[in-house]
Each structure stands twice: as structure tokens, then as C-alpha cells.
Design an enzyme around this catalytic site. Structure first.
Site, PDB file in Angstrom:
ATOM      1  N   HIS A 189      40.411 -13.755   6.249  1.00 58.58           N
ATOM      2  CA  HIS A 189      41.094 -15.042   6.176  1.00 58.58           C
ATOM      3  C   HIS A 189      42.083 -15.166   7.325  1.00 58.58           C
ATOM      4  O   HIS A 189      42.150 -14.306   8.210  1.00 58.58           O
ATOM      5  CB  HIS A 189      41.731 -15.236   4.802  1.00 58.58           C
ATOM      6  CG  HIS A 189      42.716 -14.162   4.419  1.00 58.58           C
ATOM      7  ND1 HIS A 189      43.842 -13.871   5.159  1.00 58.58           N
ATOM      8  CD2 HIS A 189      42.722 -13.290   3.369  1.00 58.58           C
ATOM      9  CE1 HIS A 189      44.519 -12.893   4.576  1.00 58.58           C
ATOM     10  NE2 HIS A 189      43.857 -12.519   3.497  1.00 58.58           N
ATOM     11  N   HIS A 238      44.308 -12.109   8.332  1.00 58.92           N
ATOM     12  CA  HIS A 238      43.659 -11.080   9.156  1.00 58.92           C
ATOM     13  C   HIS A 238      43.458 -11.585  10.583  1.00 58.92           C
ATOM     14  O   HIS A 238      43.640 -10.853  11.549  1.00 58.92           O
ATOM     15  CB  HIS A 238      42.288 -10.684   8.586  1.00 58.92           C
ATOM     16  CG  HIS A 238      42.304 -10.330   7.126  1.00 58.92           C
ATOM     17  ND1 HIS A 238      41.575 -11.024   6.191  1.00 58.92           N
ATOM     18  CD2 HIS A 238      42.967  -9.368   6.448  1.00 58.92           C
ATOM     19  CE1 HIS A 238      41.781 -10.498   4.994  1.00 58.92           C
ATOM     20  NE2 HIS A 238      42.626  -9.490   5.116  1.00 58.92           N
ATOM     21  N   CYS A 248      47.867   2.313 -11.171  1.00 64.80           N
ATOM     22  CA  CYS A 248      47.157   1.029 -11.097  1.00 64.80           C
ATOM     23  C   CYS A 248      45.870   1.220 -10.302  1.00 64.80           C
ATOM     24  O   CYS A 248      45.925   1.533  -9.107  1.00 64.80           O
ATOM     25  CB  CYS A 248      48.001  -0.066 -10.432  1.00 64.80           C
ATOM     26  SG  CYS A 248      47.013  -1.551 -10.072  1.00 64.80           S
ATOM     27  N   CYS A 263      45.660  -1.116  -7.144  1.00 70.65           N
ATOM     28  CA  CYS A 263      46.485  -0.668  -6.013  1.00 70.65           C
ATOM     29  C   CYS A 263      46.018   0.714  -5.553  1.00 70.65           C
ATOM     30  O   CYS A 263      46.338   1.144  -4.452  1.00 70.65           O
ATOM     31  CB  CYS A 263      47.954  -0.552  -6.395  1.00 70.65           C
ATOM     32  SG  CYS A 263      48.735  -2.092  -6.866  1.00 70.65           S
ATOM     33  N   CYS A 279      50.980  -4.076 -13.768  1.00 75.23           N
ATOM     34  CA  CYS A 279      51.200  -3.968 -12.327  1.00 75.23           C
ATOM     35  C   CYS A 279      51.713  -5.309 -11.814  1.00 75.23           C
ATOM     36  O   CYS A 279      51.104  -6.350 -12.083  1.00 75.23           O
ATOM     37  CB  CYS A 279      49.908  -3.596 -11.618  1.00 75.23           C
ATOM     38  SG  CYS A 279      50.018  -3.841  -9.837  1.00 75.23           S
TER      39      CYS A 279
END
Ligand code: MSP
Length: 519
Positions: A18, A21, A132, A135, A151
Site C-alpha cells: 500500500h 510501503h 500474541c 504479533c 492484544c
């Protein structure tokens, strides 16, 4: 010859590329193009980060292999970069064997390394905590400061997990790191980010885990194949494995040239991964007896129309959509490249808004730059058979120095302002000297004005070319240039003067930036 190594983060393949980036990659490309124009030898690396539990999960959900997910999504990044005129010298994927080989060599060094305090840099420890899986990280109780141990980033419950992992003894590196900052072996920019990192050191550095036992999709640890390397060892090492760190003979030449032998080594990153690049990575390099990067620059984050960009909000900006809105390959790409680096001071957070994009397009590209080219070429064709008039000296002010200085500091917005100075100066001069009037009474004076105008345009084209390579190439053609922009640009930067070939004739073409209607 000066050598310059520039990298982007390697992007996770669990997401489609997107605007965020694209931002980092465009900035890196602009800098790489600029340094090449300055005559430096440049190596520009980008790539994809492909291991871990998230890929395992997505592969399971889709019923395909991990490798298929990685291949498909890595290609999306690679193709987008090609479409955005990104000229990277290499593209590293962490699933490549050359990368795994490099990680193993790094591991060989780390496992026997001593910290500055004389302790083993790597050790094994049982660890229990709330984990998590999205993550792929353990969370502290502070971070989960809400009922149900959710989280904060993913809203999913974290699970109590116990695991034996390898750790890196970062807690021994605080004094060493302060020394690195003091003697400027490595610099962190902007200043606010440097302070943030110093704050982390001040609070006390925590050892970090470098392996995972529950994950299969990763690079196995050689002496302990139940474990794979955890993301930060696997990912950060890309910056050297891509250069041939693990290779021998000629294949190692890039590593020696761009990492070991005094190149300027710059990691361009987003602000959220500063700890890993400024603390973890330098400490691992020090342990392995390798040189550090010379610079880390962390830019800010984009929101979209005032909101955080996220899949759940459905407001993720696809760079390809912007390119299409502004005229497709070539011009649309250049407009996007220009806008993201012009709109927000590099290093700050910013907001991506369609209205701001449209306003800048019309004001700066269509009205200022497009218009100056248009009227200058039109007057030359009408009054001088399109020929560039004889030179008449005039002062270029301090814009070039300002531009160079801004590029060195990655202040792209300021650099663009300096480049636009030439354009605005040209338009003001045209309004003031009105060559379309003076040509009737004093032709010489009118030609002097037009000479100054083409000189300003040519200078602007050179300085804008790292940002807008396609459209500046078109402008260049309309100026009737025979030499390439790169060759002439490099000479201009060495000698500081713009020259035209004898008898050079302009070639007026279609408007560079057609005005867009404001709806
Ligand atoms: N794989 C890790 C990086 C490893 S580097 C050794 C990673 N990947 S990522 O796909 O999440 O990409 C993060 C990077 O994308 C950020 O550092 C930044 O360069 C860019 N951005 C992602 N979203 C962004 C915004 N909303 N705004 C600006 N840049 C953003 O982290």
C-alpha cells in the site's frame, strides 16, 4: 569513488503493498537516483520478509503451501516497484537459500560471541508469558492493560505460553551503545527519534529472544533444529546476506564494497521499527565483529483523510489507484512520487488526502512548471524558430546549495522547494519582463529573457529528475536535448553551469501536466 548503500525494510508478505510501503521505497529510490547523479556508486536494496507464524496461518486458511503465499505476495511488491519506476539493484527474499546461508554464518559468530561485559552474547532460557500469535511476540502486562488480555494491536486474546528460547543479551550493551552515539559511529535521524532511542536505553535494555520453537516456517537453527530463527535475526540480517555476506570469492565483492569498506550505509525505515534497527541490529553486528550501519533514518506514518489506515476501516490506499487517477504509467507515477515527498516534511507523520493531492498537482505541477515550459517554448518557436538564444549570464541564487544540503539531510520537501524556486523565479521573470511584448521593440532583450527561462527550466528538470524521472525525461526532450539527462545532470552538478548545444532547437509537445478540474 564514493559508495552509498541504501535499504528499505523488507516488507511482510502477509499484506498487499500500500501507500505506506510505497512511501519508503520511493524515498529510497529518489535518494539512490540523486546519489547516482552525484557520481557515487550506489547499491539500493529492497525485498520481502517471508517467515513466521502469520504465513503459516494464512497458508492453512487458504489451503496452500507457505511458499505459494510467499511467492504470490512477494511478486506483488516486486511488480509494484517496477511500475513505480523504482530502480533497486537487488531484491532479497528471506526464503532464498543465499539468505539462509548468511543467517547461518551470522549465527556461527553470535553463538560464540561475548558481550562488552564479557558474558556470552547468546544464551538459552525458559520463558513464560502472554503471547500474541499475530504479533508473534510476548506481551508485557503493561501492554495488555485491559480485561481478557487482549492484544492492543489485534484485539485477540493473548495466550499463556511457555517456551525455551535463545536470547540475545542486549542488557549488556547500554554503555557500548552510548559510546556509539557519542563518537557518531552511527547516527539516528531525525533528532526526535534519536532521543526516543536514548530514552529506551535509559529505561534499561531487555534481552530479546531470537528463536521460536512452535514455528516451523523459518530458518532452522543449525545445532538445534527444533527451533527456527525469530523474525529480527532472520529479517535484519537481510541487509548483509543480500550483499553476499556468506559467499566466498567474487560473490562476496558487494559485501566488501558496500558493507565492510567504508561505504555510507543508510537504513531507511518507518518509525515503528526503530528499536530493532537502532538497538538490536547494531548490537548483533557488534557481537559478530561486523561494522554498523552509518545512518538510520526513520520517517513518519501516513494517515488517510485523517484516519489510521487499516484493512478493517477499508481505507487502505492502493498506489496503483492514484497512478491511474493521474494519467497512468509515467505521469501518474511521477505525480505520486512527487506528492508523497512534497506534502509532508520527511520524518513527520502526515495525512494523505485527495484534495491536497489535487491542489498541489494543479498549483505546482500544472500551473507553475507546466505553464513555464509551455509559454517559454511557444515564444521561442514563434520568435526564434525554436532555437535556444545565445547565452546571457545571470545569477542562480543559492537554490542549488540548498537543494544539495536538503538531500543530504533527507529533507525531500525542502529539496523540492529549492527545485521549484527555479520554476517560480522563471514565471515571475516572464511576468515582469513580458518577452511577448518586448519582442516587438527590443528583440535582444526578449531573447535574453527566454534564454534565462530555458536555463531555469533545464536546471529544474535536473533537480526534479530523481523525483519525477519519466516526466522530466519528457521535458528534457521538449528542450531539444541530445545528451541524456543523467550525463548532463552529472556534469551540471560537477561544474555548476548549464550549457546548451550550438543550434539546439526546442520541440514543443503535449502539456506535461494537463490541468485537472476541481470537482
Ligand atoms: N518486515 C518488517 C521489517 C523488517 S526490516 C528488517 C516490517 N514489514 S512491514 O511490511 O510491516 O513494513 C513496515 C514498513 O512499511 C514501515 O517501516 C514503513 O517503512 C512502511 N509503512 C507501513 N505502513 C506505513 C504507513 N501507514 N505510513 C508510512 N509508512 C508505513 O515491519
Amino acid at each position: 569513488m564514493k559508495t552509498f548503500y541504501i535499504t528499505t525494510p523488507i516488507y511482510y508478505v502477509n499484506d498487499v503493498p500500500h501507500i505506506g510501503h510505497a512511501y519508503t521505497t520511493i524515498a529510497a529510490d529518489v535518494l539512490a537516483r540523486w546519489k547516482r547523479l552525484c557520481g557515487e556508486e550506489v547499491f539500493f536494496l529492497t525485498g520481502t520478509d517471508e517467515h513466521g507464524q502469520n504465513i503459516e496461518r494464512i497458508a492453512r486458511e487458504k489451503g496452500v503451501s507457505e511458499q505459494v503465499i510467499c511467492d504470490t505476495n512477494s511478486l506483488r511488491f516486486r511488480e509494484l516497484w517496477k511500475n513505480l519506476s523504482i530502480e533497486n539493484d537487488d531484491f532479497i527474499r528471506t526464503t532464498e537459500e543465499r539468505h539462509a546461508a548468511g543467517v547461518r554464518v551470522l549465527w556461527d559468530r553470535l553463538k560464540t560471541a561475548k558481550t562488552p561485559a564479557g558474558n556470552p552474547a547468546v544464551f538459552k532460557k525458559k520463558y513464560a508469558g502472554l503471547y500474541c500469535p499475530r504479533c508473534e511476540a510476548f506481551k508485557t502486562e503493561d501492554e495488555l492493560n485491559q480485561p481478557g488480555n487482549l492484544c492492543p494491536d489485534h484485539g485477540l486474546p493473548c495466550e499463556m505460553t511457555e517456551e525455551e528460547n535463545y536470547f540475545f543479551r542486549l542488557s549488556d550493551y547500554a554503555d557500548w551503545f552510548r559510546g556509539v552515539m557519542a563518537n557518531k559511529e552511527m547516527t539516528i535521524s531525525p533528532e526526535s527519534r534519536r532521543n526516543e532511542v536514548m530514552g529506551v536505553v535509559q529505561q534499561g535494555l531487555q534481552d530479546f529472544s531470537i528463536s521460536r520453537a512452535r514455528v516451523k516456517w523459518g530458518i532452522p537453527i543449525p545445532d538445534d533444529p527444533e527451533h527456527v530463527f525469530y523474525v529480527w535475526v532472520d529479517a535484519l540480517s537481510n541487509y548483509i546476506t543480500a550483499l553476499g555476506f556468506a559467499a566466498t570469492g567474487e560473490k562476496r565483492a558487494l559485501y566488501e564494497r558496500f558493507w565492510e569498506k567504508g561505504a555510507d550505509r543508510l537504513h531507511l525505515i518507518g518509525k515503528e521499527i526503530i528499536r530493532f534497527h537502532c538497538l538490536y541490529w547494531p548490537a548483533m553486528l557488534q557481537a559478530a565483529g561486523l561494522p554498523l550501519p552509518t545512518r538510520v533514518f526513520a520517517h513518519g506514518w501516513w494517515t488517510v483523510e485523517g484516519e489510521k489506515m487499516s484493512k478493517t476501516r477499508g481505507n487502505v490506499v492502493d498506489p496503483r489507484a492514484i497512478v491511474e487517477e493521474y494519467g497512468g504509467p509515467g505521469i501518474g507515477v511521477d505525480v505520486l512520487r512527487y506528492f508523497v515527498l512534497r506534502e509532508v516534511p520527511f520524518g513527520n507523520d502526515g495525512d494523505f488526502s485527495r484534495k491536497a493531492l489535487l491542489n498541489r498537482y494543479n498549483a505546482e505541477l500544472a500551473n507553475a512548471l507546466g505553464n513555464l515550459l509551455n509559454r517559454t517554448l511557444q515564444l521561442l518557436e514563434k520568435n526564434n524558430e525554436g532555437k535556444i538564444p545565445p547565452p546571457s549570464p545571470f545569477s542562480g541564487g543559492t537554490a542549488l546549495e540548498n537543494y544539495q544540503d536538503a538531500m543530504e539531510r533527507l529533507a525531500f520537501g525542502e529539496a523540492l522547494e529549492s527545485a521549484l524556486w527555479y520554476v517560480n523565479e522563471g514565471n515571475l521573470m516572464m511576468d515582469r519582463e513580458a518577452p511577448w511584448k518586448t519582442v516587438k521593440t527590443d528583440r535582444e532583450a526578449a531573447l535574453r529573457t527566454l534564454f534565462k527561462s530555458v536555463t531555469l527550466l533545464k536546471t529544474a528538470a535536473i533537480l526534479l529528475s530523481p523525483f519525477m524521472p519519466a516526466v522530466m525525461g519528457e521535458l528534457w526532450k521538449q528542450l531539444g536535448e541530445r545528451e541524456s539527462l543523467e550525463t548532463a545532470g552529472s556534469r551540471f552538478l560537477r561544474e555548476g553551469v548549464v550549457q546548451f548545444a550550438p543550434g539546439q532547437t526546442v520541440q514543443k509537445g503535449a502539456p506535461l501536466f494537463p490541468r485537472k478540474e476541481v470537482k
